[in-house]
Design an enzyme around this catalytic site. Sequence first.
Site, PDB file in Angstrom:
ATOM      1  N   SER A 197     -36.276  38.318 -25.003  1.00 36.86           N
ATOM      2  CA  SER A 197     -37.298  38.321 -26.050  1.00 36.86           C
ATOM      3  C   SER A 197     -37.022  37.266 -27.106  1.00 36.86           C
ATOM      4  CB  SER A 197     -37.351  39.693 -26.705  1.00 36.86           C
ATOM      5  OG  SER A 197     -36.117  39.937 -27.337  1.00 36.86           O
ATOM      6  N   CYS A 198     -35.911  36.534 -26.980  1.00 33.53           N
ATOM      7  CA  CYS A 198     -35.545  35.639 -28.081  1.00 33.53           C
ATOM      8  C   CYS A 198     -35.554  34.158 -27.727  1.00 33.53           C
ATOM      9  CB  CYS A 198     -34.174  36.030 -28.621  1.00 33.53           C
ATOM     10  SG  CYS A 198     -34.122  37.736 -29.139  1.00 33.53           S
ATOM     11  N   LEU A 199     -34.737  33.742 -26.756  1.00 40.35           N
ATOM     12  CA  LEU A 199     -34.632  32.299 -26.515  1.00 40.35           C
ATOM     13  C   LEU A 199     -35.994  31.677 -26.177  1.00 40.35           C
ATOM     14  CD1 LEU A 199     -31.224  31.694 -24.630  1.00 40.35           C
ATOM     15  CD2 LEU A 199     -31.663  32.095 -27.028  1.00 40.35           C
TER      16      LEU A 199
ATOM     17  N   ASP B 205     -38.347  31.945 -29.410  1.00 36.87           N
ATOM     18  CA  ASP B 205     -37.958  31.124 -30.565  1.00 36.87           C
ATOM     19  C   ASP B 205     -38.115  29.638 -30.260  1.00 36.87           C
ATOM     20  OD1 ASP B 205     -37.492  33.519 -31.701  1.00 36.87           O
ATOM     21  OD2 ASP B 205     -35.320  33.313 -31.905  1.00 36.87           O
TER      22      ASP B 205
END
Length: 415
Positions: free
Chosen positions: A259-261, A264
Amino acid sequence: MRISVIGAGYVGLVTGVCFAKLGNEVTFIDIDAERIEAINNKSSPIYEEGLDKLLKSVRIKACFDFQEVLNSEIIFICVGTPSNEDKFILLDQIEKAAKEIGQMLERREEYCVICVKSTVAPGTTEELVIPILEKSGRKAGTDFGVCMSPEFLREGKAVYDFMNPARIIIGEYDKRSGDILSKLYRSFNAPIMRTHLKIAEMTKLASNAFLATKISFMNEIGNICKKLGIDVYEVAKGMGFDDRIGSKFLNAGVGFGGSCLPKDLGGLISKSRQIGYEPNLLQEVLNLNDEQALRLIELLKKHISLKDATVGILGLAFKPETDDVRDSRAIKIVQALLQEGAKVKAYDPMAMKNFKKLFPQIEYVTTDKVLNSDAIFIVTEWQEFSELDYTGKVVVDGRRIEKARGARIYEGICW
Ligand code: UGA
């Protein structure tokens, strides 16, 4: 200190519970009734290593009511910042939280600090959050303080990472708010960097973009190494001795998810385009990552025809030790297999339930049944996949599972 945490998701919950463990008085404010109930019953609503135990050992409370903010010295905004189709970071939840806090500020005499922890594009705290808070008639830097302090927590290791940070970044609007936040973090054995709000926001996005770049870089080196018959893992080992490079995050494979790399990186790319700069390198990191997942399919096509073949998938979660399938490499791979007319049987120790919501049409089975397929893809490096017997099988390995090398036909994605 008395702390409120708005948003008890994985960053908010871990932050609040850990600060409570360190002796602070913590209240969570959330909109989700089930979550509030779970927290008040001392049962973690999310799986994070060590969190449930920690939650049971602290005194905290959770509620819907923003009135709690009136008693707090520090108010953390930890609400979700998902992205839209164009990858822009959505700020609806941030806006809503800031409005609610602003209404409370109208009734509050003493100075308090509002700290954004959610991941946001550079400029968000100054250009969106502060103006909303100031609608209360109170002035930032005088009547209340504002900070932006991002978190660098890995999913699954978030409690450990919170308690053992590599660094603490405090972006501060006013010195007084930075002093208060630094005091809260004083027991941590980590460098504290005090800086501007925008720098703190950018440091978070740039850190994740760099990690993603490191992975795509090694995947590209791995793709070249495979053609040259060179073991990219030995190359990575040799590179890692140089502390300018570092030995971590050099594992070539099927690419990054979660859910992040990806989110973002996408957020940074769209922000960059919005201000008139084309971020070619960052875009290529994403492109390479998408192509990398599909390489498994191309490698298998060298050995079997996919039409009507049964392909077994080992691993659906975006990484081991989680049931999270967001942006998991398995999603792209299963989509492509179905398009090619293959049948898919899949296994994951934790993530089958979540994956089934996305792909109800494929079969969810035990490892034995996966091993009985015409070919097997290894997509997540769960420990148990190192113990399976691959003798006689056709395996395309996206995660370097040594035992699988004993297969009848073995293709490593980058080796
Ligand atoms: C990531 C960052 O690592 C955290 O520092 C950050 O705080 C967090 O995002 C966030 O922004 O909240 P996380 O998404 O939990 O944490 O996942 P990682 O452990 O970083 O793994 C990301 C992906 O990269 C996984 O799919 C993993 O399989 C892949 N990966 C990782 C590789 O393909 N190769 C590597 O060498 C390392």
